[in-house]
Write a protein that holds these residues in place. Structure first.
Motif, short mmCIF file in Angstrom:
data_model
loop_
_atom_site.label_atom_id
_atom_site.label_comp_id
_atom_site.label_asym_id
_atom_site.label_seq_id
_atom_site.Cartn_x
_atom_site.Cartn_y
_atom_site.Cartn_z
N GLU A 210 30.57 -10.40 -24.69
CA GLU A 210 29.34 -10.58 -24.25
C GLU A 210 28.07 -10.95 -25.50
O GLU A 210 28.55 -10.56 -26.72
CB GLU A 210 28.68 -9.06 -23.88
CG GLU A 210 27.34 -9.00 -23.46
CD GLU A 210 26.94 -7.57 -22.94
OE1 GLU A 210 25.87 -7.01 -22.50
OE2 GLU A 210 27.96 -6.54 -22.99
N LEU A 211 27.37 -11.96 -25.09
CA LEU A 211 26.42 -12.23 -26.26
C LEU A 211 25.42 -11.14 -26.48
O LEU A 211 24.95 -10.53 -25.46
CB LEU A 211 25.50 -13.44 -25.95
CG LEU A 211 26.24 -14.91 -25.82
CD1 LEU A 211 25.57 -15.76 -25.27
CD2 LEU A 211 26.71 -15.18 -27.28
N LYS A 212 24.98 -10.86 -27.63
CA LYS A 212 24.12 -9.50 -27.82
C LYS A 212 23.11 -9.84 -28.95
O LYS A 212 23.06 -10.86 -29.60
CB LYS A 212 25.01 -8.44 -28.73
CG LYS A 212 26.14 -8.04 -27.81
CD LYS A 212 25.66 -7.11 -26.52
CE LYS A 212 25.10 -5.75 -26.69
NZ LYS A 212 24.74 -5.30 -25.35
N GLU A 213 21.89 -9.12 -29.07
CA GLU A 213 21.18 -9.16 -30.12
C GLU A 213 21.46 -8.11 -31.18
O GLU A 213 22.28 -7.33 -31.03
CB GLU A 213 19.48 -8.96 -29.45
CG GLU A 213 19.51 -9.98 -28.52
CD GLU A 213 17.69 -9.51 -27.71
OE1 GLU A 213 17.47 -8.39 -27.93
OE2 GLU A 213 17.32 -10.53 -27.30
N CYS A 214 20.85 -8.32 -32.22
CA CYS A 214 21.28 -7.41 -33.26
C CYS A 214 20.37 -6.83 -34.28
O CYS A 214 19.27 -7.60 -34.38
CB CYS A 214 22.34 -7.85 -34.14
SG CYS A 214 22.16 -9.63 -35.07
N LEU A 215 20.42 -5.74 -34.85
CA LEU A 215 19.39 -5.18 -35.92
C LEU A 215 19.96 -4.96 -37.33
O LEU A 215 21.06 -4.20 -37.26
CB LEU A 215 18.97 -3.72 -35.25
CG LEU A 215 18.22 -2.94 -36.17
CD1 LEU A 215 16.65 -3.76 -36.41
CD2 LEU A 215 18.00 -1.44 -35.71
N SER B 193 17.45 -9.64 -34.66
CA SER B 193 17.82 -10.99 -34.55
C SER B 193 18.08 -11.38 -32.91
O SER B 193 18.94 -10.60 -32.29
CB SER B 193 19.42 -11.41 -35.29
OG SER B 193 18.75 -11.29 -36.67
N ARG B 194 17.75 -12.03 -32.48
CA ARG B 194 17.67 -12.61 -30.98
C ARG B 194 18.66 -13.32 -30.54
O ARG B 194 19.29 -13.41 -29.25
CB ARG B 194 16.42 -13.09 -30.27
CG ARG B 194 15.25 -11.98 -30.45
CD ARG B 194 13.95 -12.35 -29.65
NE ARG B 194 13.48 -13.44 -30.66
CZ ARG B 194 12.42 -12.86 -31.31
NH1 ARG B 194 11.82 -11.93 -31.30
NH2 ARG B 194 11.72 -13.86 -32.19
N LYS B 195 19.35 -14.00 -31.59
CA LYS B 195 20.76 -14.96 -31.40
C LYS B 195 21.58 -14.59 -32.55
O LYS B 195 21.41 -14.26 -33.68
CB LYS B 195 20.08 -16.30 -31.28
CG LYS B 195 19.21 -16.67 -30.19
CD LYS B 195 18.93 -18.32 -30.15
CE LYS B 195 17.83 -18.55 -28.98
NZ LYS B 195 17.53 -19.95 -28.86
N GLY B 196 22.70 -15.28 -32.16
CA GLY B 196 23.81 -15.37 -33.18
C GLY B 196 24.76 -14.05 -33.33
O GLY B 196 25.24 -13.72 -34.34
N ALA B 197 24.76 -13.26 -32.05
CA ALA B 197 25.76 -12.21 -32.23
C ALA B 197 26.51 -12.10 -30.69
O ALA B 197 25.87 -12.36 -29.97
CB ALA B 197 24.89 -10.96 -32.58
#
Length: 409
Positions: free
Chosen positions: A122-127, A175-179
């Protein structure tokens, strides 16, 4: 060292019946991969896709080493932040490393689309956050550097963070992309099933006893005295690979993980994004497709191979204390999640390099031998980069990125 200890989530919840025979005769191949974990599986996927005659040997069972203790958080961020890495390798190289990891997330998404098992991907956002007010300015500097290089990020101050999270956050980079996240054990077996269709051969319970590099090939012998002649070999044995080097190549720690039973809601956890703090031994959080929380951290250096921490059991008082610390932190972070119960507890050996980057490429003391060692928090993404780069190398197409990950840097 005792690479893993405890009740492993992935091999408990995944019912995978594939078994492979052990090597019982002499063989030859173009490329031999030593190591049947997720790194070996990814590497084999790329090699066989390129039409290269490839064999995997694994001394135990496929995916039963460090792979089953992986929390499998896939992020463009690496252990060393962009500012810190820029100071070590230069801004251009640092940005390139982050961009390669970002692209690797989407390369895995493409691979998943070709496999017979989506592996809970699953593509996710990250903190990425701090709970220390004195570190907010440094985090803002990190944010501005990422923004400069067009990473899709926003900065959260304390009040903005409060509207999304119940964690104690003073500042954060969202970050809204890249995770993304994945089930590493299912992914490993799905990759191997696909590679078998492309010509891969796999041997389990086959341990290499000796490696004798020659000018044009490598001769290997198993503990059962069978010979393997390979034009090239790729060592993808993770933390066990340190025995091949006459220098210290990484710092080893033991990291601890708890996994909850599925919870009913995730109040106080915006978008169930991947979360990581900025501490030196950081904590990290993710969810699973069935609604579990995976919470890891509380790392401890392992010291020598004979040390207690290197061989720590899951019943040791130290382990129990670490799991209790994680559980109490989890309840503190998410007071609105009322049904938190721990289902699995495990620990595993973890390695970091000075710059947070992997080791990928050749080693001058061992001709025709290559390494794919994804040391650091981004092990799966690094494994993918290694699979791509080493496949090109085997095809005679050396790539510039190998300089960034070279073993003698």
């Amino acid at each position: 060292m005792k690479l893993v200890a405890g009740d492993m989530l992935w091999t408990s919840v995944d019912r995978i019946n594939e078994q492979y025979s052990y090597l019982n005769n002499h063989i030859e191949c173009d490329v031999l991969i030593i190591g049947g974990g997720i790194t070996g599986a990814i590497t084999a996927y790329y090699l066989t896709k390129a039409g290269i005659n490839t064999v995997i040997v694994e001394k135990n069972r496929i995916g039963y080493g460090s792979t089953r203790a992986s929390t499998s958080i896939l992020q463009y961020e690496i252990d060393t932040d962009l500012n810190g890495l820029s100071a070590m390798v230069g801004e251009e190289n640092a940005v390139n490393a982050f961009k390669l990891c970002e692209q690797a997330v989407y390369d895995i998404e493409k691979i998943i689309g070709r496999l017979d098992d989506k592996s809970d991907f699953e593509l996710k956002e990250c903190l990425y956050y701090t709970d220390n007010p004195s570190e907010v300015s440094a985090l803002k500097k990190e944010y501005h550097l990422r923004k400069k290089h067009e990473f899709d990020v926003e900065f959260l101050d304390r009040e903005q963070a409060k509207s999304r999270f119940t964690l104690p956050i003073e500042g954060g980079i969202y970050s809204r992309k890249g995770a993304a996240q994945i089930d590493p054990y299912r992914f490993t077996h799905a990759l191997i099933r696909q590679s078998l269709e492309q010509g891969l051969t796999v041997f389990e319970n086959t341990e290499i006893d000796s490696i004798l590099p020659q000018e044009n090939y490598v001769m290997l012998q198993t503990t059962n005295n069978f010979n393997i002649k390979a034009k090239k070999i790729i060592i993808a044995t993770g933390y066990e690979a340190k025995k091949y080097f006459n220098k210290k190549i990484a710092t080893f720690s033991r990291t601890f993980t708890i996994v909850t039973k599925p919870v009913n809601d995730f109040s106080g956890w915006y978008n169930t994004c991947i979360i990581r703090d900025n501490k030196h031994a950081y904590n990290y959080l993710r969810t699973t497709g069935e609604g579990r929380i995976i919470f890891g951290g509380e790392d401890e250096g392992v010291g020598k191979e004979s040390s207690k921490m290197s061989n720590l059991s899951n019943n040791d008082l130290v382990s129990k204390q670490k799991y209790e610390i994680l559980f109490n932190k989890l309840k503190l972070y998410f007071p609105e999640i009322k049904d938190i119960e721990v289902d699995y507890k495990f620990s595993g050996i973890f390695a970091t390099t000075k710059d947070g980057l992997p080791y990928i490429g050749g080693y001058e003391q061992m001709p025709n031998c290559y390494f794919n060692l994804g040391y650091g928090s981004n092990g799966i993404l690094y494994a993918l980069l290694g699979g791509q780069l080493l496949t090109d190398l085997c095809l005679g197409k050396g790539r510039e990125e190998l300089k960034l990950f070279r073993l003698n840097r």
